[in-house]
Design a protein around this motif. Structure first.
Motif, PDB file in Angstrom:
ATOM      1  N   GLY A 166      12.853  -9.979  -3.290  1.00  0.00           N
ATOM      2  CA  GLY A 166      11.872  -9.422  -4.449  1.00  0.00           C
ATOM      3  C   GLY A 166      10.920 -10.466  -4.984  1.00  0.00           C
ATOM      4  O   GLY A 166      10.468 -10.606  -6.029  1.00  0.00           O
ATOM      5  N   ARG A 167      10.412 -11.056  -3.971  1.00  0.00           N
ATOM      6  CA  ARG A 167       9.388 -12.103  -4.351  1.00  0.00           C
ATOM      7  C   ARG A 167       7.764 -11.770  -4.153  1.00  0.00           C
ATOM      8  O   ARG A 167       7.034 -12.420  -5.058  1.00  0.00           O
ATOM      9  N   VAL A 168       7.800 -10.522  -3.660  1.00  0.00           N
ATOM     10  CA  VAL A 168       6.446 -10.106  -3.673  1.00  0.00           C
ATOM     11  C   VAL A 168       5.887  -8.801  -3.923  1.00  0.00           C
ATOM     12  O   VAL A 168       6.880  -7.869  -3.728  1.00  0.00           O
TER      13      VAL A 168
ATOM     14  N   GLY B 108       2.982 -13.994   8.904  1.00  0.00           N
ATOM     15  CA  GLY B 108       4.250 -13.895   8.174  1.00  0.00           C
ATOM     16  C   GLY B 108       4.520 -12.470   7.664  1.00  0.00           C
ATOM     17  O   GLY B 108       5.376 -12.252   7.043  1.00  0.00           O
ATOM     18  N   GLY B 109       3.678 -11.667   8.034  1.00  0.00           N
ATOM     19  CA  GLY B 109       4.152 -10.246   7.709  1.00  0.00           C
ATOM     20  C   GLY B 109       3.891  -9.603   6.436  1.00  0.00           C
ATOM     21  O   GLY B 109       4.139  -8.554   6.113  1.00  0.00           O
ATOM     22  N   HIS B 110       2.929 -10.554   5.666  1.00  0.00           N
ATOM     23  CA  HIS B 110       2.694  -9.983   4.253  1.00  0.00           C
ATOM     24  C   HIS B 110       1.690  -8.818   4.630  1.00  0.00           C
ATOM     25  O   HIS B 110       0.624  -8.826   5.246  1.00  0.00           O
ATOM     26  N   PHE B 111       1.727  -8.018   3.704  1.00  0.00           N
ATOM     27  CA  PHE B 111       0.854  -6.619   3.549  1.00  0.00           C
ATOM     28  C   PHE B 111      -0.606  -7.091   3.126  1.00  0.00           C
ATOM     29  O   PHE B 111      -0.770  -7.526   1.850  1.00  0.00           O
TER      30      PHE B 111
ATOM     31  N   LEU C 189       3.123  -1.695  -5.306  1.00  0.00           N
ATOM     32  CA  LEU C 189       4.271  -1.636  -4.817  1.00  0.00           C
ATOM     33  C   LEU C 189       4.798  -2.831  -5.209  1.00  0.00           C
ATOM     34  O   LEU C 189       4.841  -4.080  -4.909  1.00  0.00           O
ATOM     35  N   ASP C 190       5.872  -2.695  -6.269  1.00  0.00           N
ATOM     36  CA  ASP C 190       6.730  -3.556  -6.839  1.00  0.00           C
ATOM     37  C   ASP C 190       8.008  -3.823  -6.412  1.00  0.00           C
ATOM     38  O   ASP C 190       8.683  -2.741  -6.097  1.00  0.00           O
ATOM     39  N   SER C 191       8.259  -5.114  -6.066  1.00  0.00           N
ATOM     40  CA  SER C 191       9.855  -5.325  -5.567  1.00  0.00           C
ATOM     41  C   SER C 191      10.683  -5.452  -6.590  1.00  0.00           C
ATOM     42  O   SER C 191      11.754  -4.942  -6.381  1.00  0.00           O
TER      43      SER C 191
END
Length: 155
Positions: A41-43, A112-115, A31-33
């Motif tokens: 687009g940082r993650v 922080g909501g990161h997957f 899953l590319d930003s």
């Protein structure tokens, strides 16, 4: 589901080379930003080695059921299945997805909501045959499932 495992990986562009991390393992995702904006687009996320994989294919049946296959490499309690457990049945793919999601709900959610793991997959156009009765005029030249979701625990 046990807590997801994060593995830091130093990779350089081009991004398509990221798949080499999980080469030969059958299931992986990127899953590319791909955005340069620091906020949007940082993650990017790369994952593989699924605990389970649910696939479905249309049947053409009037009851809208799909042929489903669930392959399990690791049970929701974290115990490995050796050999992998394979279950096939015909039924509602969305009910199967809800059950899979409930069984493998992460124990810890990332601050922080990161997957950090969960269901990753796709619902293809032809999965519409599980929603309404449609004429099946498409040619299945790719021989891919109409839907596929993996339980990602390595991200």
């Amino acid at each position: 589901m046990t807590s997801p495992r994060s593995i830091p990986v130093e990779l350089a562009l081009p991004f398509w080379r990221y798949g080499a991390v999980f080469r030969g393992e059958g299931c992986a995702f990127l899953l590319d930003s791909a955005k340069s904006d620091d906020r949007l687009g940082r993650v990017s996320y790369l994952g593989g080695r699924p605990d389970a994989l649910l696939t479905g294919r249309r049947t053409g049946r009037p009851d809208l059921a799909m042929d489903l296959t669930l392959t399990t490499w690791r049970r929701p309690d974290g115990q490995p299945c050796d050999p992998p457990a394979v279950r096939t049945w015909t039924g509602d793919p969305f009910a199967a997805l809800r059950a899979l999601q409930a069984a493998y709900r992460p124990a810890d959610l990332s601050p922080g909501g990161h997957f950090t793991g969960g269901l990753v997959g796709y619902v293809g156009y032809e999965a519409g045959h599980a929603i309404e009765s449609l004429p099946d005029t498409g040619i299945d030249d790719l021989h891919l499932p109409d839907l596929a979701f993996m339980v990602a625990s390595v991200v």
